[in-house]
Design a protein around this motif. Structure first.
Motif, PDB file in Angstrom:
ATOM      1  N   UNK A  51       0.812  -1.147   0.119  1.00  0.00           N
ATOM      2  CA  UNK A  51       0.312   0.246   0.017  1.00  0.00           C
ATOM      3  C   UNK A  51       0.671   1.640   0.441  1.00  0.00           C
ATOM      4  N   UNK A  58       1.561   6.651  -7.094  1.00  0.00           N
ATOM      5  CA  UNK A  58      -0.228   7.400  -7.530  1.00  0.00           C
ATOM      6  C   UNK A  58       0.283   8.711  -7.379  1.00  0.00           C
ATOM      7  N   UNK A  61       2.896   9.978  -9.973  1.00  0.00           N
ATOM      8  CA  UNK A  61       2.202  10.431 -11.206  1.00  0.00           C
ATOM      9  C   UNK A  61       0.518  10.927 -10.918  1.00  0.00           C
ATOM     10  N   UNK A  62       0.704  12.017 -10.099  1.00  0.00           N
ATOM     11  CA  UNK A  62      -0.357  12.615  -9.949  1.00  0.00           C
ATOM     12  C   UNK A  62      -1.684  12.196  -9.275  1.00  0.00           C
ATOM     13  N   UNK A  63      -1.924  11.369  -9.063  1.00  0.00           N
ATOM     14  CA  UNK A  63      -2.927  10.793  -8.600  1.00  0.00           C
ATOM     15  C   UNK A  63      -3.819  11.273  -7.569  1.00  0.00           C
ATOM     16  N   UNK A  64      -2.123  11.748  -6.705  1.00  0.00           N
ATOM     17  CA  UNK A  64      -2.817  11.666  -5.281  1.00  0.00           C
ATOM     18  C   UNK A  64      -1.267  12.921  -4.942  1.00  0.00           C
ATOM     19  N   UNK A  65      -2.170  14.260  -4.428  1.00  0.00           N
ATOM     20  CA  UNK A  65      -2.063  15.397  -4.057  1.00  0.00           C
ATOM     21  C   UNK A  65      -0.972  15.705  -3.688  1.00  0.00           C
ATOM     22  N   UNK A  68      -2.573  14.969   0.453  1.00  0.00           N
ATOM     23  CA  UNK A  68      -3.650  13.659   0.303  1.00  0.00           C
ATOM     24  C   UNK A  68      -2.024  12.383   0.726  1.00  0.00           C
ATOM     25  N   UNK A  71      -0.836  12.672   4.399  1.00  0.00           N
ATOM     26  CA  UNK A  71      -1.928  12.045   5.277  1.00  0.00           C
ATOM     27  C   UNK A  71      -1.765  10.677   5.182  1.00  0.00           C
ATOM     28  N   UNK A  72      -1.855  10.429   3.749  1.00  0.00           N
ATOM     29  CA  UNK A  72      -2.063   9.223   3.670  1.00  0.00           C
ATOM     30  C   UNK A  72      -0.910   7.728   4.402  1.00  0.00           C
TER      31      UNK A  72
ATOM     32  N   UNK B 346     -10.762   3.759  -4.950  1.00  0.00           N
ATOM     33  CA  UNK B 346     -10.433   2.558  -5.727  1.00  0.00           C
ATOM     34  C   UNK B 346     -11.870   1.721  -5.194  1.00  0.00           C
ATOM     35  N   UNK B 408      -9.441   1.924 -11.647  1.00  0.00           N
ATOM     36  CA  UNK B 408      -8.046   1.983 -11.862  1.00  0.00           C
ATOM     37  C   UNK B 408      -7.538   3.421 -11.448  1.00  0.00           C
ATOM     38  N   UNK B 409      -8.792   3.831 -12.030  1.00  0.00           N
ATOM     39  CA  UNK B 409      -7.978   6.037 -11.996  1.00  0.00           C
ATOM     40  C   UNK B 409      -7.946   5.998 -10.852  1.00  0.00           C
ATOM     41  N   UNK B 410      -8.593   6.081  -9.833  1.00  0.00           N
ATOM     42  CA  UNK B 410      -8.832   5.970  -8.450  1.00  0.00           C
ATOM     43  C   UNK B 410      -7.697   6.014  -7.672  1.00  0.00           C
ATOM     44  N   UNK B 411      -7.942   6.461  -7.104  1.00  0.00           N
ATOM     45  CA  UNK B 411      -6.691   5.938  -5.732  1.00  0.00           C
ATOM     46  C   UNK B 411      -7.654   5.706  -4.483  1.00  0.00           C
ATOM     47  N   UNK B 412      -6.527   4.583  -3.639  1.00  0.00           N
ATOM     48  CA  UNK B 412      -7.398   3.709  -2.627  1.00  0.00           C
ATOM     49  C   UNK B 412      -7.688   4.623  -1.433  1.00  0.00           C
ATOM     50  N   UNK B 413      -9.078   4.889  -0.935  1.00  0.00           N
ATOM     51  CA  UNK B 413      -9.149   5.594   0.235  1.00  0.00           C
ATOM     52  C   UNK B 413     -10.062   6.742   0.272  1.00  0.00           C
ATOM     53  N   UNK B 414      -9.290   7.747  -1.070  1.00  0.00           N
ATOM     54  CA  UNK B 414      -9.877   9.097  -1.388  1.00  0.00           C
ATOM     55  C   UNK B 414      -9.312   9.661  -2.667  1.00  0.00           C
ATOM     56  N   UNK B 415      -9.988  10.505  -3.098  1.00  0.00           N
ATOM     57  CA  UNK B 415      -9.313  10.802  -4.384  1.00  0.00           C
ATOM     58  C   UNK B 415     -10.180  12.145  -4.068  1.00  0.00           C
ATOM     59  N   UNK B 416      -8.648  13.394  -4.066  1.00  0.00           N
ATOM     60  CA  UNK B 416      -9.496  14.455  -4.372  1.00  0.00           C
ATOM     61  C   UNK B 416     -10.189  15.361  -5.267  1.00  0.00           C
ATOM     62  N   UNK B 418      -9.182  17.655  -7.015  1.00  0.00           N
ATOM     63  CA  UNK B 418      -8.018  18.839  -8.228  1.00  0.00           C
ATOM     64  C   UNK B 418      -7.292  16.954  -8.084  1.00  0.00           C
ATOM     65  N   UNK B 419      -7.091  16.218  -7.684  1.00  0.00           N
ATOM     66  CA  UNK B 419      -6.569  14.987  -8.901  1.00  0.00           C
ATOM     67  C   UNK B 419      -7.426  14.185  -9.948  1.00  0.00           C
ATOM     68  N   UNK B 422      -7.145  15.625 -12.517  1.00  0.00           N
ATOM     69  CA  UNK B 422      -6.316  16.110 -13.578  1.00  0.00           C
ATOM     70  C   UNK B 422      -6.359  14.631 -14.187  1.00  0.00           C
ATOM     71  N   UNK B 423      -6.772  13.263 -13.224  1.00  0.00           N
ATOM     72  CA  UNK B 423      -6.669  12.063 -13.750  1.00  0.00           C
ATOM     73  C   UNK B 423      -7.680  11.764 -15.163  1.00  0.00           C
ATOM     74  N   UNK B 467      -2.187   5.941 -17.103  1.00  0.00           N
ATOM     75  CA  UNK B 467      -2.126   5.802 -16.609  1.00  0.00           C
ATOM     76  C   UNK B 467      -0.110   5.134 -17.106  1.00  0.00           C
TER      77      UNK B 467
END
Lengths: 99, 718
Positions: A51, A58, A61-65, A68, A71-72, B346, B408-416, B418-419, B422-423, B467
């Motif tokens: 994880x 993530x 590649x810009x999926x998580x700011x 975020x 914190x994660x 996700x 698959x484009x989302x992240x585990x737990x939470x996606x903001x 802004x992301x 972008x995604x 991705x």
């Protein structure tokens, strides 16, 4: 069934019986519950590491700011530390039992 | 020799029962040596049933007709290739295949976990031993592959002509490997429930087996579709036939399982859901085997009808009641460790994907078993056809492809937000562009549902491509790798992730093939005489001449007679020739059909001429009208019944030549199917993705150590 086939069956059955009886006749260790618990924690640890790596990728590649991800990542590492502590404790308990 | 086969099965049956008893006894009394002995029993079962299978294969290869099974399903003139596969064309042979695969899979997993899961593994071994014992019981008391014949016949019946297709050689082992493979996570789930070890460790140890099973089952389903398309002569690849559906059902729930176990591995959630899914998948796998072999539902797979119904149903009922009871009893141990943080995560979309997959499975289940349900309720059997299935499955499939792209484009737990922006910016732009291109340059808008499917596939493909692109870009920033190397390395180091994306790409492509070939197929049935033409999908098809071959079947099925046609096909100034034929296999009823007539009156199969292409397929089947041969056949029956085989062969050749020379009108079914090849190419891409996800990663240990070092640093600071 022909007599030859019956004889073959008896031979094969004896061979199988010998294979199955060998561990019983040799004796063996007794299971300890902690092995399973350690294995579970090992699994949890590996999942947590995965994880952490996934979150890092993530982020890269810009999926998580940045916010975020920090914190994660903090949460995940805290959980990983907790798992490691539990593993250490379990290992210590086992060592004490061994003494 | 058949006696030795039976003897091996008797000993295997005893070993399987012993495995179950010794494993449970060892687990309950903490006597490790009994657990080891139980595990060895599975290895013995594997050795014994493999030996039985080898014995039977040798009997088939030698055309040893003292084996009743060989006499029923093979003959001296059956091609060697099909003699090997004839084993699983029969009920008893397919049961032997089932238990052989089960014993091999079981041995592999029990060997791999011999130093782990000391509590769970013995119960898993007991479950696997129990399942093996059941199938061995069926072979010993209901359908033995080693029944002997006396007197021994000089010739066998031959293999069912419909099964003489290369896809059929691999299709049953693939399906059964899928069914059997899901037994492994099921057995470990039961072991985890019994021992109350409901964390993710049983999942981690059996995840690969679930993925292998999923892959095999998917390949089996696709090969079945290929067989239907190229052998059955009706032009389609999926008819919502009961037996087709029976294989699809565990694949759907298995797909849901493979997704949802990731949520349990990562978040400790969905424990009840996961054990329920694997129980359902295993039960559906049993049901699939039962459906093929019971003949309780009408199916094109009529070769499967048998009398195994009662014991099979009893076993399924026991497995269902026992498993469900165990899940209910262990509910307190199956509470989630975490809660869903956000619907924009996700895991939330994986959950939605699970609901759609289970919804699809329910629709397929209901439609498949509706004849039995309606008969039980109203006393009248009613069935539902493809339009009913399409009404519900098409919208669900559209949602599934959408979720395949989003998840698959989302992240585990939470996606903001802004992301998310972008995604999804580029994939959504691709959707708009794709829709405009499709509407402007293709007839896609003629079918709104197909257009939506194409656009959703564009979305899914763009997400996967993005991705990968970004992953490679990120790799380049942190390494000296060039573009190609960074691309390779990011995949190599994240095989599960990118393997999953590749599977999604394959599935999206597969659905494009299904949508295009369903909505835009051109089809015509025409009765033509030589010289006449018909047109379909822009192709002009001209029947040039009839063909007849005796003892010279080009398709290698071993058919003694093949009647066909040569047709010229022209499109846009380009021409090619197609040669479809119909193979005739002799009937065994000499009294009714006559000594010569039986060669024309037995089963016949289509040898379709398919011209595969990336844009469209040209598919053509011929149905010769052999009524014109009735008169010479009747004459030959009257005059040559008592003649020698050589003379009869000459007469048959002469009659076939009459067909070639006189060339009566024949019926031609012609199809032009756009993008249909992408169904199988998409499936192949998915298989590659699954292999990528399964492949052991050399980088894993290094990556693990990096992560460990980071956590270690954190520890030292604490």
């Amino acid at each position: 069934m022909t007599p030859e086939a019956a004889f073959a069956a008896v031979l094969v059955a004896l061979l199988v019986a010998a294979i199955l009886a060998r561990p019983i006749l040799r004796g063996g260790e007794v299971d300890v519950r902690e092995d399973e618990e350690l294995a579970s924690l090992e699994t949890a640890k590996e999942s947590k590491y995965r994880e952490i790596r996934d979150a890092e990728l993530d982020h890269r590649i810009g999926k998580l700011t940045e916010e975020d991800w920090r914190r994660t990542d903090r949460e995940l590492r805290a959980q990983a530390v907790e798992i490691l502590e539990r593993m250490d404790k379990l290992g210590g308990d086992r060592a004490a039992e061994g003494r | 020799m058949p006696g030795i086969g039976s003897a091996l099965l008797v000993v295997a049956f005893g070993a399987a029962i012993y495995c179950a008893i010794a494993s449970v006894y060892g687990a309950r009394t903490n006597r490790r040596q009994w657990v080891v002995s139980g595990r060895r029993a599975i290895y013995c079962v594997a050795g014994l049933v493999v030996a039985s299978m080898v014995l039977l294969e040798i009997a088939y290869l030698r055309s040893d007709f003292q084996f009743a099974l060989v006499a029923q399903n093979s003959s001296t003139d059956t091609p060697t290739f099909y003699k090997l596969t004839a084993v699983w064309s029969s009920q008893a042979g397919s049961l032997l295949l089932w238990v052989t695969l089960l014993a091999l899979f079981s041995s592999a997993v029990l060997f791999a976990t011999r130093h782990r899961h000391r509590e769970i593994a013995p119960y898993a071994a007991a479950v696997l031993g129990g399942v093996a014992a059941f199938f061995l019981f069926l072979m010993l008391f209901y359908a033995s592959p080693f029944d002997a014949l006396s007197p021994v016949p000089v010739e066998g019946n031959g293999l069912n002509p419909l099964l003489r297709h290369p896809a059929m050689m691999i299709h049953p082992p693939m399906l059964y490997s899928g069914y059997v493979g899901f037994s492994i996570p099921f057995a470990f789930a039961i072991g985890a429930l019994i021992t109350r070890r409901t964390d993710a460790s049983w999942i981690r140890s059996t995840r690969r087996f679930a993925l292998i099973a999923w892959t095999f089952l998917g390949v089996g389903v696709l090969l079945g579709a290929l067989w239907s398309y190229s052998e059955l002569g009706w032009g389609g690849y999926w008819a919502w036939d009961a037996v087709e559906n029976a294989a699809l059902l565990p694949w759907l729930t298995g797909t849901a399982f493979i997704h949802s176990i990731q949520i349990q591995e990562k978040r400790g959630m969905l424990k009840v859901w996961n054990v329920s899914l694997i129980v359902a998948t295993f039960l559906l796998a049993l049901l699939g085997t039962f459906l093929v072999r019971s003949g309780i539902l009408d199916s094109i797979h009529a070769f499967g009808a048998s009398t195994l119904g009662k014991p099979f149903l009893a076993f399924i009922a026991i497995a269902a009641v026992g498993s469900i009871g165990l899940v209910v009893a262990r509910l307190p141990y199956l509470r989630s460790d975490a809660r869903l943080d956000s619907f924009l995560s996700r895991e939330a979309f994986f959950l939605a994907n699970n609901l759609v997959l289970v919804g699809l499975a329910f629709v397929v289940f209901w439609g498949t078993f509706f004849p039995l349900i309606s008969e039980a309720v109203t006393g009248r059997e009613q069935s539902v056809g493809p339009p009913w299935f399409d009404r519900y499955t098409v919208p669900l499939a559209l949602v599934l492809v959408l979720l395949t792209g989003i998840g698959p484009a989302l992240t585990w737990r939470r996606s903001s937000p802004s992301s998310l922006k972008r995604t999804f910016a580029i994939p959504l732009a691709a959707v708009v562009l794709g829709a405009l291109v499709l509407i402007a340059f293709t007839p896609a808008e003629d079918s709104v549902l197909s257009l939506v499917m194409f656009v959703l596939a564009v979305f899914t493909l763009t997400v996967a491509g993005q991705e990968l692109w970004r992953g490679a870009g990120a790799r380049r920033v942190t390494s000296d790798d060039g573009f190609v190397l960074s691309f390779v390395n990011v995949v190599r180091r994240n095989r599960r992730r990118y393997g999953g994306y590749l599977v999604h790409v394959g599935i999206a492509i597969l659905f494009v093939g299904v949508a295009a070939s369903s909505a835009f197929v051109s089809k015509t049935d025409a009765r033509l005489s030589p010289g006449q033409s018909t047109e379909v999908g822009g192709y002009k098809v001209t029947y040039e001449r009839a063909t007849a071959a005796v003892g010279d079947d080009a398709s290698g099925t071993g058919a003694p007679i093949a009647l066909g046609a040569v047709l010229n096909v022209e499109r846009g100034g380009k021409e090619f020739t197609v040669r479809p034929q119909r193979n005739y296999f002799p009937s065994q009823d000499v009294a009714q059909d006559g000594a010569i007539g039986r060669f024309f009156e037995g089963e016949a199969t289509s040898e379709v001429d398919v011209r595969w292409g990336p844009i469209r397929d040209f598919w053509l089947a011929v149905q010769p009208d052999i009524r014109a041969l009735d008169k010479p056949i009747a004459e030959a029956n009257r005059r040559f019944t008592d003649s020698s085989g050589d003379i009869q062969a000459l007469v048959i050749a002469a009659i076939a030549d009459v067909y070639r020379r006189e060339a009566p009108p024949a019926t031609f079914r012609t199809l032009v199917s756009p993008l249909v090849i992408w169904i199988w190419l998409g499936g192949g891409i998915s298989v590659l993705g699954a292999l990528l996800a399964l492949w052991p990663g050399a980088g894993t240990s290094r990556a693990r150590s990096i992560a460990a070092a980071r956590v270690g640093r954190e520890l030292s600071r604490a």
